[in-house]
Motif scaffolding. Sequence first.
Motif, PDB file in Angstrom:
ATOM      1  N   ARG A 104     -34.518  36.089  24.095  1.00 18.66           N
ATOM      2  CA  ARG A 104     -33.781  34.870  23.746  1.00 18.66           C
ATOM      3  C   ARG A 104     -33.509  34.843  22.259  1.00 18.66           C
ATOM      4  NH1 ARG A 104     -36.827  29.842  26.436  1.00 18.66           N
ATOM      5  NH2 ARG A 104     -35.092  28.792  25.400  1.00 18.66           N
TER       6      ARG A 104
ATOM      7  N   GLU B 285     -32.887  32.178  19.067  1.00 24.18           N
ATOM      8  CA  GLU B 285     -32.886  30.823  18.534  1.00 24.18           C
ATOM      9  C   GLU B 285     -31.879  30.723  17.395  1.00 24.18           C
ATOM     10  OE1 GLU B 285     -34.486  28.414  19.861  1.00 24.18           O
ATOM     11  OE2 GLU B 285     -35.599  29.635  21.301  1.00 24.18           O
TER      12      GLU B 285
ATOM     13  N   GLY C  74     -28.288  20.046  23.113  1.00 21.82           N
ATOM     14  CA  GLY C  74     -29.436  20.879  22.791  1.00 21.82           C
ATOM     15  C   GLY C  74     -29.618  21.948  23.847  1.00 21.82           C
ATOM     16  N   ASP C  75     -30.386  22.973  23.525  1.00 23.05           N
ATOM     17  CA  ASP C  75     -30.569  24.078  24.464  1.00 23.05           C
ATOM     18  C   ASP C  75     -31.175  23.618  25.785  1.00 23.05           C
ATOM     19  OD1 ASP C  75     -29.546  25.607  22.468  1.00 23.05           O
ATOM     20  OD2 ASP C  75     -31.288  26.925  22.246  1.00 23.05           O
ATOM     21  N   LYS C  76     -32.211  22.786  25.709  1.00 24.11           N
ATOM     22  CA  LYS C  76     -32.863  22.334  26.948  1.00 24.11           C
ATOM     23  C   LYS C  76     -31.930  21.469  27.778  1.00 24.11           C
ATOM     24  CE  LYS C  76     -37.620  22.540  25.235  1.00 24.11           C
ATOM     25  NZ  LYS C  76     -38.872  21.771  24.974  1.00 24.11           N
ATOM     26  N   GLY C  77     -31.233  20.574  27.108  1.00 23.52           N
ATOM     27  CA  GLY C  77     -30.315  19.706  27.826  1.00 23.52           C
ATOM     28  C   GLY C  77     -29.175  20.484  28.463  1.00 23.52           C
TER      29      GLY C  77
ATOM     30  N   ARG D 203     -29.247  23.648  29.390  1.00 27.07           N
ATOM     31  CA  ARG D 203     -29.779  24.401  30.526  1.00 27.07           C
ATOM     32  C   ARG D 203     -29.976  23.484  31.738  1.00 27.07           C
ATOM     33  NH1 ARG D 203     -33.214  26.709  26.386  1.00 27.07           N
ATOM     34  NH2 ARG D 203     -32.499  28.811  25.866  1.00 27.07           N
ATOM     35  N   HIS D 204     -30.357  22.245  31.463  1.00 25.25           N
ATOM     36  CA  HIS D 204     -30.620  21.309  32.556  1.00 25.25           C
ATOM     37  C   HIS D 204     -29.357  21.016  33.358  1.00 25.25           C
ATOM     38  CE1 HIS D 204     -32.704  18.135  34.715  1.00 25.25           C
ATOM     39  NE2 HIS D 204     -31.710  17.300  34.438  1.00 25.25           N
TER      40      HIS D 204
END
Length: 353
Positions: A159, A161, A238-241, A243-244
Amino acid sequence: MSLNLPLPPTATSRTVVLGALGAALLVAVTVAAGAGQLHIPAGEVVGSVLHRLGLDLGTLPSHPQGESTLWQVRFPRLAMAVLVGASLGVAGAVMQGVFGNPLAEPGVVGVSAGAALAAAAVIVFDLVALGQWTLPVAAFLGGLVTTVAVYLLSRDGGRTEVVTLVLTGVAVNAMAGAALAFLMFLGDTQAREEIVFWQLGSLNGSRAEQVLITAPVALVGIAVAILLSRRLDLLALGDKGARHVGVDVERLRIASIVVVAVLTAAAVAFAGIIAFVGLIIPHLMRMVVGPGHRALVPASALGGAVLLVLADLWARTAIAYADLPIGMLTSLVGGPVFFWLLRRARRTAGGWA
């Protein structure tokens, strides 16, 4: 630093802005084509274009050298200005979307530094393997190779960042700068002058065959950026959002960096390094069309094209019988504009977040 953006304009207002930018580009190209040591009225410029399209509805250039001046010198140069400006504008918009940072610009991933280093090697060692195409091909490949190196060096556990990518880019840019300085030390006075002039950027000597090589690369890169625009909007979560909601963030980041590298490398291959276009234009376009990339990417393409056409016009006509480096002029204008944008952002946000 976060992007503090106003609410997006309506679809109608975005369409109006894009239409106005397109009209401004047509006017700028028409005016620039007629300006120079040999003045050609705008009506004659339009008449010449219509004549080439088989529509004899206008007046052809009255000067005996008017037609050849337009089609052999000015139109290729203007076409290159449009392609380079559009490529740098779109590359900047994509970079700022990927990094979520208004200070991001194409040079962050090392493409400009790599292109400059490769071009300097060609000049210093007098490489002629591909004849007149040696330098632009080397610059294009140098930019791509450096970008790939930045990406691979920044990967950790499969990955990448954003912060690591930026810091890796800073390190690679510093090393490329040191290598460039060493090549300038090795070169003679003429080689040093050529390297410095190439780094300042210029569209002087642009030819139709160069345009035909640059155009497909630039147009494909811009088209891919438009296709990625909807997913680039989701990176604001954001990355997490992201991906979600089903976005493959790593794949999107790879595709975006490849697009930026290809567009920037294509732009600098024939024109040299032209500063601030990829930094300033997305800022300005975001203020009028909003943060959505579906409008921002084409607006940045049109805005970058307009800026570079006008900057090239200034470079050709500011001093009689002289052709100023266009990168010097974009920096001269871009620096104060960027300072104004920084001050405006701080007043709007009440400080940096």
